[in-house]
Design a protein around this motif. Structure first.
Motif, PDB file in Angstrom:
ATOM      1  N   GLY A 143      -2.628  10.931  -3.621  1.00 27.05           N
ATOM      2  CA  GLY A 143      -1.763  10.021  -3.028  1.00 27.05           C
ATOM      3  C   GLY A 143      -1.285  10.227  -1.491  1.00 27.05           C
ATOM      4  O   GLY A 143      -1.028   9.584  -0.448  1.00 27.05           O
TER       5      GLY A 143
ATOM      6  N   ILE B  15       0.861  -1.246   0.028  1.00 27.17           N
ATOM      7  CA  ILE B  15       0.061   0.131  -0.132  1.00 27.17           C
ATOM      8  C   ILE B  15       0.707   1.293  -0.006  1.00 27.17           C
ATOM      9  O   ILE B  15       0.678   2.458  -0.803  1.00 27.17           O
ATOM     10  CB  ILE B  15      -1.022   0.006   1.159  1.00 27.17           C
TER      11      ILE B  15
ATOM     12  N   SER C  23       0.783   4.063  -2.890  1.00 31.82           N
ATOM     13  CA  SER C  23       0.432   5.234  -2.524  1.00 31.82           C
ATOM     14  C   SER C  23       1.611   6.289  -2.852  1.00 31.82           C
ATOM     15  O   SER C  23       1.330   7.497  -3.275  1.00 31.82           O
ATOM     16  CB  SER C  23       0.247   5.483  -0.953  1.00 31.82           C
TER      17      SER C  23
ATOM     18  N   TYR D  12       1.195   9.155  -5.610  1.00 29.21           N
ATOM     19  CA  TYR D  12       1.537  10.568  -5.183  1.00 29.21           C
ATOM     20  C   TYR D  12       2.406  11.572  -5.998  1.00 29.21           C
ATOM     21  O   TYR D  12       2.381  12.349  -6.467  1.00 29.21           O
ATOM     22  CB  TYR D  12       2.112  10.665  -3.760  1.00 29.21           C
TER      23      TYR D  12
ATOM     24  N   LEU E 285      -3.032   5.126   5.491  1.00 28.61           N
ATOM     25  CA  LEU E 285      -2.256   4.269   5.769  1.00 28.61           C
ATOM     26  C   LEU E 285      -1.516   4.523   7.214  1.00 28.61           C
ATOM     27  O   LEU E 285      -1.231   3.531   7.887  1.00 28.61           O
ATOM     28  CB  LEU E 285      -0.955   3.959   4.685  1.00 28.61           C
TER      29      LEU E 285
ATOM     30  N   TRP F 252      -3.671  11.362   0.707  1.00 29.05           N
ATOM     31  CA  TRP F 252      -4.730  10.978   1.561  1.00 29.05           C
ATOM     32  C   TRP F 252      -4.773   9.257   1.755  1.00 29.05           C
ATOM     33  O   TRP F 252      -5.112   9.011   2.811  1.00 29.05           O
ATOM     34  CB  TRP F 252      -6.133  11.319   0.889  1.00 29.05           C
ATOM     35  N   MET F 253      -4.181   8.863   0.640  1.00 31.83           N
ATOM     36  CA  MET F 253      -3.914   7.449   0.820  1.00 31.83           C
ATOM     37  C   MET F 253      -2.510   7.131   1.925  1.00 31.83           C
ATOM     38  O   MET F 253      -2.820   6.285   2.655  1.00 31.83           O
ATOM     39  CB  MET F 253      -3.423   6.668  -0.824  1.00 31.83           C
ATOM     40  N   LEU F 254      -1.751   7.887   1.715  1.00 32.58           N
ATOM     41  CA  LEU F 254      -0.556   7.591   2.618  1.00 32.58           C
ATOM     42  C   LEU F 254      -1.148   8.178   4.221  1.00 32.58           C
ATOM     43  O   LEU F 254      -0.813   7.436   4.954  1.00 32.58           O
ATOM     44  CB  LEU F 254       0.607   8.728   2.463  1.00 32.58           C
TER      45      LEU F 254
END
Length: 242
Positions: free
Chosen positions: A155, A139, A143, A147, A162, A157-159
């Motif tokens: 990217g 993940i 991400s 990003y 996580l 918001w995904m990081l």
């Protein structure tokens, strides 16, 4: 696949990786978001950690605790960053010395690999199951790619998601460790000096956590949790929520 075709494709990949890296999106100011998000990460850790013991943390909430626990858990990240920094500097310096003053795609890929490696070392210290480690790393890699090459907002918001999952996981691990090891040592408060609130030879009590205002002690025999105020003479006890 013949040798010439393979070499041609390798040359194309090398050319693309050596091209100047141009972000898909313009960098957005994240200072305001991070100002609110960083304490929230620490608060999220404390909330789940205390919930593992059946304690409603919000009854004892203090923003300084959220910040303190965040820095405590980030110190190793800072250390790994310091260890990796000489390699990153050696990698980035040639790009910045060139006229275009920008990073190549190859540099971005190598930086990403180094960061993922650092994350892997950090995660390994918490003894997660192998499948959990692989999921985290996968993940993080996806991400990071999004990003740098697709959307900085997505990217980011995904990081961030996580990171919250990671804080949840390490809070679970630390709570399990405390329940298993049942740490105990001598703790004497001024207002309770006639009797230590915890002794190293206690058989039933053990230390849970210390916030800026409270010590939390668990009594397994009575199934009670004691909250001792550091700033007042107050001591409260309650049965943990199931």
């Amino acid at each position: 696949m013949n040798r010439q075709l393979l070499l041609r494709r390798l040359n194309v990949c090398t050319y693309r990786l050596n091209n100047k890296y141009i972000p898909i999106d313009k960098p957005l100011a994240k200072i305001a978001e991070l100002t609110a998000i960083l304490p929230a990460l620490g608060l999220f850790f404390l909330w789940h950690y205390f919930e593992s013991f059946g304690i409603s943390y919000f009854l004892y909430f203090n923003i300084t605790d959220a910040i303190a626990v965040l820095y405590e858990n980030l110190m190793l990240v800072v250390f790994i960053g310091v260890v990796l920094s000489p390699g990153l500097i050696a990698l980035l310096l040639p790009d910045f010395l060139k006229k275009h003053k920008g990073l190549t795609k190859l540099s971005i890929v190598i930086i990403g690999i180094m960061i993922i490696t650092g994350i892997g070392v950090f995660i390994d210290l918490y003894k997660f199951a192998t499948i959990i480690k692989l999921i985290f790393l996968a993940i993080a890699a996806i991400s990071g790619y999004i990003y740098f090459f697709e959307s900085r907002n997505l990217g980011f918001w995904m990081l961030l998601a996580l990171t919250f999952i990671y804080m949840y996981a390490i809070a679970t691990q630390e709570a399990k460790y405390m329940m298993r090891e049942k740490p105990k040592f001598n703790i004497v408060l001024k207002q309770h000096s006639e009797k230590p609130i915890l002794k190293s030879n206690d058989t039933d009590k053990y230390f849970i956590f210390k916030t800026s205002n409270y010590y939390f002690i668990k009594d397994d025999n009575l199934n009670l949790i004691y909250a001792y105020s550091i700033s007042t003479d107050e001591m409260t006890s309650f049965t943990p929520e199931k």
